[in-house]
Design an enzyme around this catalytic site. Sequence first.
Site, PDB file in Angstrom:
ATOM      1  N   HIS A  67      -3.101   2.098  -8.476  1.00 30.80           N
ATOM      2  CA  HIS A  67      -2.317   1.501  -7.183  1.00 30.80           C
ATOM      3  C   HIS A  67      -0.631   1.508  -7.649  1.00 30.80           C
ATOM      4  O   HIS A  67      -0.144   1.818  -6.829  1.00 30.80           O
ATOM      5  CB  HIS A  67      -2.770   0.067  -7.054  1.00 30.80           C
ATOM      6  CG  HIS A  67      -4.159  -0.133  -6.650  1.00 30.80           C
ATOM      7  ND1 HIS A  67      -4.713   0.292  -5.445  1.00 30.80           N
ATOM      8  CD2 HIS A  67      -5.140  -0.599  -7.398  1.00 30.80           C
ATOM      9  CE1 HIS A  67      -6.081   0.141  -5.552  1.00 30.80           C
ATOM     10  NE2 HIS A  67      -6.203  -0.559  -6.356  1.00 30.80           N
ATOM     11  N   ASP A  81      -1.034  -1.753  -0.138  1.00 32.15           N
ATOM     12  CA  ASP A  81      -2.174  -0.929  -0.572  1.00 32.15           C
ATOM     13  C   ASP A  81      -3.234  -1.897  -0.040  1.00 32.15           C
ATOM     14  O   ASP A  81      -3.274  -2.913   0.566  1.00 32.15           O
ATOM     15  CB  ASP A  81      -2.103  -0.360  -1.830  1.00 32.15           C
ATOM     16  CG  ASP A  81      -2.191  -1.524  -3.156  1.00 32.15           C
ATOM     17  OD1 ASP A  81      -2.694  -2.526  -2.888  1.00 32.15           O
ATOM     18  OD2 ASP A  81      -1.674  -1.086  -4.180  1.00 32.15           O
TER      19      ASP A  81
END
Length: 476
Positions: A18, A115
């Site tokens: 991420h 995200d």
Amino acid sequence: MQNTKPHAALLASPGMGHLIPILELGKHLVTLHGFEVTIFIVATDPSTTKSQLLEKTPNSYPLNILLLPYKDITSLLDPSANIVVRIAVIMRESLPSLRSAITAMKILPKVLIIDIFGTEAFEIAQQFGMRKYFFDTCNTRLLALITYFPTIDKEEEYNHINKKQPLQLPGCEPVRFEDTFEPYCNPNDPMYVVSLRIGVEIPMADGILVNTWQDLEPITLSALRDDEIWRKVIKVPIYPIGPWVKLRQVEQQFPRGNKVLEWLDMQPSESVIYVSFGSGGTLSKSQIAVLAWGLELSQQRFIWVVRPPMDNDAHGSYFKNKHDEIDTLDYNYLPEGFVTRTHKMGRLVPTWAPQEMILAHKSVGGFLTHCGWNSVLESIVNGVPMIAWPLFAEQRMNATMLMEELGVAIKSKVLESKGFVGREEIEKLVRKVMEEKEGKEMRVRVKELKCSGEKAFSKGGSSYNSLCQVAKDCKA
């Protein structure tokens, strides 16, 4: 003089898969589109520092990076809770700190980009009147599954989970049960509830960014944009903006004097297989020993990022930040004599390695990978074919896509049926990708995809133009 730059805030969930795409996106918003960018990173341990989190990232970034303080979540969930649930709880508990940090800013951001585990932060974006974007740091196939699953009826859900029937995604390849996103295997698991919530919240964004490119996933992207059913599920624009990985030469990425690269310099072109299970993946003690035997039997040169074994915990290293947590000289969980017998043909690297530099090296000809999307993209953009060894999350979906749709990977059928791969099977897979015709054909295809990704990311390419449109909308 008043700062007239548009200000973007980006929130990264824990994990290199991420963090690295978020950092790369932020850097490009600064350098190419004139934004001021603040990256929020969530601490996952009381001793976590910003430098620890950034030391594994491949570059320096012209960004304002803020570390949100660690929140103790031990009283909020079961110690055996899955990684999906743990991350979701960490992100939720960090929301007050995020709100306070934004409130304290002299110039409020115009846009918030989050995200997969940050969708609850959309409420904060709404509070401050910010545009909000979801950044899918994986691929479009996972985006389709997560957003479609909350819309299916009980019969479809029952057939997929209990009867193990494929789930039909409109206009897309169906998702086999054995490949499905891990949370959808058991409706009684708390991570099932977390994933359903995320799937409902993603379409609430003003736009969806995906770490892929048009020519890598044309069928799925076209379905999500054009299919009548999908237009009712996702009503906002979808922007493929990837691949968010580095495309530089090794000499520019890492200074001379690195022992791994020095060893690679002495090996023939495309003769080394790189073995790594990502920043969090772990194997059992018995599987590590058998993997060692398989590598030795293959008689192929190798670089292996080795972590201590963890039985029954495939993501056991996910929250570990330090490189020096284990004795770099103690490999007592490997077969007796393995280190001595293979010291000329291979290199063992404890815990962590500069993966993007290794994959970019001309001597690397194969990658045995857990199929995390970040690793997949790094392999593709460096033209390296793969042996797929998925461990958790969406990695089985990625592995199937790489093998059946893109033709750039092979995987073990034994792993699917028994969850354990024997030494002879490992030897066969390694030889196949490094020496045999099938490996050479995969190498040709992955190099074609490499060129496709470079074209999409270059000025005037499909991903470049997508990000330009996002930047333009955010500046409006």
